[in-house]
Design a protein around this motif. Structure first.
Motif, PDB file in Angstrom:
ATOM      1  N   LEU A  83       0.855  -1.176   0.000  1.00 13.76           N
ATOM      2  CA  LEU A  83       0.000   0.000   0.000  1.00 13.76           C
ATOM      3  C   LEU A  83       0.897   1.234   0.000  1.00 13.76           C
ATOM      4  CD1 LEU A  83      -3.021   1.070   0.473  1.00 13.76           C
ATOM      5  CD2 LEU A  83      -2.338   1.244   2.866  1.00 13.76           C
ATOM      6  N   PRO A  84       0.640   2.196  -0.893  1.00  8.93           N
ATOM      7  CA  PRO A  84       1.429   3.436  -0.844  1.00  8.93           C
ATOM      8  C   PRO A  84       1.275   4.124   0.515  1.00  8.93           C
ATOM      9  CG  PRO A  84       0.209   3.297  -2.902  1.00  8.93           C
ATOM     10  CD  PRO A  84      -0.295   2.180  -2.026  1.00  8.93           C
ATOM     11  N   LYS A  85       2.344   4.701   1.007  1.00  8.44           N
ATOM     12  CA  LYS A  85       2.352   5.350   2.324  1.00  8.44           C
ATOM     13  C   LYS A  85       1.382   6.518   2.437  1.00  8.44           C
ATOM     14  CE  LYS A  85       6.872   4.440   4.269  1.00  8.44           C
ATOM     15  NZ  LYS A  85       8.145   5.075   4.658  1.00  8.44           N
ATOM     16  N   LYS A  86       0.957   7.071   1.312  1.00  9.94           N
ATOM     17  CA  LYS A  86       0.061   8.231   1.391  1.00  9.94           C
ATOM     18  C   LYS A  86      -1.285   7.880   2.026  1.00  9.94           C
ATOM     19  CE  LYS A  86      -1.891   7.811  -3.256  1.00  9.94           C
ATOM     20  NZ  LYS A  86      -2.018   8.428  -4.569  1.00  9.94           N
ATOM     21  N   TYR A  87      -1.635   6.568   2.080  1.00 13.31           N
ATOM     22  CA  TYR A  87      -2.928   6.165   2.637  1.00 13.31           C
ATOM     23  C   TYR A  87      -2.890   5.982   4.151  1.00 13.31           C
ATOM     24  CZ  TYR A  87      -4.472   5.502  -2.117  1.00 13.31           C
ATOM     25  OH  TYR A  87      -4.809   5.718  -3.422  1.00 13.31           O
ATOM     26  N   ASP A 136       8.498   4.381   0.037  1.00 13.34           N
ATOM     27  CA  ASP A 136       7.187   4.864  -0.391  1.00 13.34           C
ATOM     28  C   ASP A 136       6.046   3.878  -0.205  1.00 13.34           C
ATOM     29  OD1 ASP A 136       8.259   3.184  -2.283  1.00 13.34           O
ATOM     30  OD2 ASP A 136       7.488   4.293  -4.000  1.00 13.34           O
ATOM     31  N   MET A 137       6.331   2.683   0.319  1.00 14.01           N
ATOM     32  CA  MET A 137       5.297   1.649   0.438  1.00 14.01           C
ATOM     33  C   MET A 137       5.275   1.033   1.830  1.00 14.01           C
ATOM     34  SD  MET A 137       3.978   1.525  -2.617  1.00 14.01           S
ATOM     35  CE  MET A 137       3.211   0.005  -3.055  1.00 14.01           C
ATOM     36  N   ILE A 138       4.090   0.573   2.215  1.00 15.40           N
ATOM     37  CA  ILE A 138       3.922  -0.284   3.385  1.00 15.40           C
ATOM     38  C   ILE A 138       3.752  -1.698   2.845  1.00 15.40           C
ATOM     39  CG2 ILE A 138       2.441  -0.875   5.340  1.00 15.40           C
ATOM     40  CD1 ILE A 138       3.816   1.784   5.744  1.00 15.40           C
ATOM     41  N   ILE A 139       4.477  -2.647   3.410  1.00 12.79           N
ATOM     42  CA  ILE A 139       4.376  -4.046   2.983  1.00 12.79           C
ATOM     43  C   ILE A 139       3.875  -4.857   4.176  1.00 12.79           C
ATOM     44  CG2 ILE A 139       5.603  -6.056   2.105  1.00 12.79           C
ATOM     45  CD1 ILE A 139       7.745  -3.981   1.089  1.00 12.79           C
ATOM     46  N   LEU A 167     -11.569  -6.456   5.520  1.00 12.87           N
ATOM     47  CA  LEU A 167     -12.119  -6.430   6.869  1.00 12.87           C
ATOM     48  C   LEU A 167     -11.360  -5.433   7.753  1.00 12.87           C
ATOM     49  CD1 LEU A 167     -14.001  -7.775   9.034  1.00 12.87           C
ATOM     50  CD2 LEU A 167     -12.052  -9.254   9.542  1.00 12.87           C
ATOM     51  N   ILE A 168     -10.041  -5.471   7.688  1.00 10.14           N
ATOM     52  CA  ILE A 168      -9.276  -4.611   8.598  1.00 10.14           C
ATOM     53  C   ILE A 168      -8.864  -3.272   7.980  1.00 10.14           C
ATOM     54  CG2 ILE A 168      -8.497  -6.517  10.039  1.00 10.14           C
ATOM     55  CD1 ILE A 168      -5.802  -6.418   8.684  1.00 10.14           C
ATOM     56  N   PHE A 169      -8.832  -3.207   6.655  1.00 11.01           N
ATOM     57  CA  PHE A 169      -8.500  -1.951   5.966  1.00 11.01           C
ATOM     58  C   PHE A 169      -9.515  -1.710   4.849  1.00 11.01           C
ATOM     59  CE2 PHE A 169      -4.401  -3.709   7.408  1.00 11.01           C
ATOM     60  CZ  PHE A 169      -3.976  -2.688   8.243  1.00 11.01           C
ATOM     61  N   PRO A 170     -10.756  -1.401   5.187  1.00 12.59           N
ATOM     62  CA  PRO A 170     -11.768  -1.227   4.132  1.00 12.59           C
ATOM     63  C   PRO A 170     -11.440  -0.050   3.209  1.00 12.59           C
ATOM     64  CG  PRO A 170     -12.659  -0.657   6.299  1.00 12.59           C
ATOM     65  CD  PRO A 170     -11.275  -1.165   6.518  1.00 12.59           C
ATOM     66  N   ASN A 171     -11.754  -0.255   1.935  1.00 14.81           N
ATOM     67  CA  ASN A 171     -11.618   0.785   0.906  1.00 14.81           C
ATOM     68  C   ASN A 171     -10.200   1.300   0.727  1.00 14.81           C
ATOM     69  OD1 ASN A 171     -14.477   0.715   0.478  1.00 14.81           O
ATOM     70  ND2 ASN A 171     -14.692   1.943   2.329  1.00 14.81           N
ATOM     71  N   MET A 172      -9.225   0.446   0.936  1.00 17.59           N
ATOM     72  CA  MET A 172      -7.826   0.811   0.702  1.00 17.59           C
ATOM     73  C   MET A 172      -7.318   0.008  -0.494  1.00 17.59           C
ATOM     74  SD  MET A 172      -6.526   2.901   2.984  1.00 17.59           S
ATOM     75  CE  MET A 172      -7.171   3.692   4.424  1.00 17.59           C
ATOM     76  N   PRO A 173      -6.523   0.624  -1.369  1.00 13.98           N
ATOM     77  CA  PRO A 173      -6.081  -0.061  -2.596  1.00 13.98           C
ATOM     78  C   PRO A 173      -4.844  -0.951  -2.398  1.00 13.98           C
ATOM     79  CG  PRO A 173      -5.305   2.186  -2.616  1.00 13.98           C
ATOM     80  CD  PRO A 173      -6.126   2.038  -1.362  1.00 13.98           C
ATOM     81  N   TRP A 174      -4.956  -1.941  -1.540  1.00 16.38           N
ATOM     82  CA  TRP A 174      -3.857  -2.879  -1.320  1.00 16.38           C
ATOM     83  C   TRP A 174      -3.629  -3.718  -2.574  1.00 16.38           C
ATOM     84  CZ3 TRP A 174      -0.769  -3.244   2.976  1.00 16.38           C
ATOM     85  CH2 TRP A 174      -1.192  -2.558   4.122  1.00 16.38           C
ATOM     86  N   ASP A 175      -2.389  -4.000  -2.887  1.00 21.75           N
ATOM     87  CA  ASP A 175      -2.013  -4.882  -3.997  1.00 21.75           C
ATOM     88  C   ASP A 175      -1.550  -6.196  -3.361  1.00 21.75           C
ATOM     89  OD1 ASP A 175      -1.276  -5.954  -6.413  1.00 21.75           O
ATOM     90  OD2 ASP A 175       0.547  -4.756  -6.610  1.00 21.75           O
TER      91      ASP A 175
END
Length: 190
Positions: A83-87, A136-139, A167-175
Motif C-alpha cells: 500500500l502506498p504510504k500516502k494512505y 514509499d510503500m507499506i508491505i 475487513l481490517i482496511f476497508p476501501n484501501m487499494p492494497w495490492d
C-alpha cells in the motif's frame, strides 16, 4: 500428458488452491499426470518453451504415484500486500494489526449456497500478520487458512486474502500477492 477416460477426456492435472480475482501469485503449484516417463528438467523445458514469456515453470519434481492432491496437502497460504504510504502510516497499520491479533473473536458474514447469512469467527484463520516499510510503500505479510481437509478434525474456516484485507482496511487499494502455499505444519509445498 495423461487424459481421463470417457466421452469427453480431459487432462489429468490439478492447479491447487484457486486465487481470488485481482490477487497475483509468485509461486503456484500444478500437479500433472503424464503417460510417459520424462525427467522433471525435460518437462520444465518443454512447458517453458510453449508458455508465454511472463509465465515460467520454475521448478519441477517427480512425485510418487500415490500422493495427496495439492488441494488436500495445502492448508495455509502466505501473502504480501503493498500500500502506498500516502494512505496510512506504518504506526497506524501496526496499531490495527495489534488490535486484530489481540482479539479472541473476529466475525465476518458469509452467505451459504441456500442464501442464508451466517456469522463466522475467522480469528483462528489468521496465523500471523506483520508490516514493514520502504521509502514509499507499506508491505504487510500474513499467513491465512487456505483449505480444509475432510479427514482433519479442525474447525478453522478458510479465509481469502481479499476478505481479510477488506475487513481490517476497508476501501484501501492494497495490492495482494500470494507468496506460497503451506502444509498443515506451515511448511512450504514448493
Amino acid at each position: 500428458m495423461a487424459y481421463s477416460l470417457g466421452f469427453n477426456p480431459s487432462p489429468k492435472l490439478s492447479l491447487g488452491v484457486a486465487l481470488p480475482l485481482f490477487v497475483r501469485s509468485k509461486g503456484e503449484i500444478m500437479d500433472i499426470e503424464l503417460y510417459e516417463d520424462i525427467s522433471p528438467d525435460d518437462l520444465m523445458k518443454k512447458l517453458n518453451d510453449s508458455l508465454h514469456a511472463d509465465c515460467r515453470i520454475l521448478q519441477a519434481k517427480k512425485m510418487p504415484d500415490k500422493h495427496e492432491a495439492i488441494e488436500i496437502e495445502a492448508r495455509w497460504a502466505s501473502y504480501s500486500a503493498t500500500l502506498p504510504k500516502k494512505y496510512l502510516k506504518k504506526n497506524e497499520i501496526d496499531d490495527i494489526i495489534k488490535s486484530v491479533l489481540e482479539k479472541n473473536e473476529i466475525f465476518i458474514e458469509r452467505t451459504n449456497k441456500k442464501g442464508l447469512k451466517k456469522q463466522i469467527n475467522i480469528r483462528k484463520s489468521i496465523e500471523s500478520v506483520n508490516a514493514e516499510e520502504t521509502n514509499d510503500m507499506i508491505i504487510m505479510k500474513f499467513v491465512l487458512k487456505a483449505t480444509n481437509s475432510n479427514s482433519e478434525n479442525e474447525n478453522i474456516p478458510i479465509l481469502r486474502a481479499d476478505d481479510f484485507i477488506n475487513l481490517i482496511f476497508p476501501n484501501m487499494p492494497w495490492d495482494i500477492t500470494r507468496l506460497e502455499l503451506l502444509d498443515a505444519d506451515k511448511t512450504s509445498l514448493l
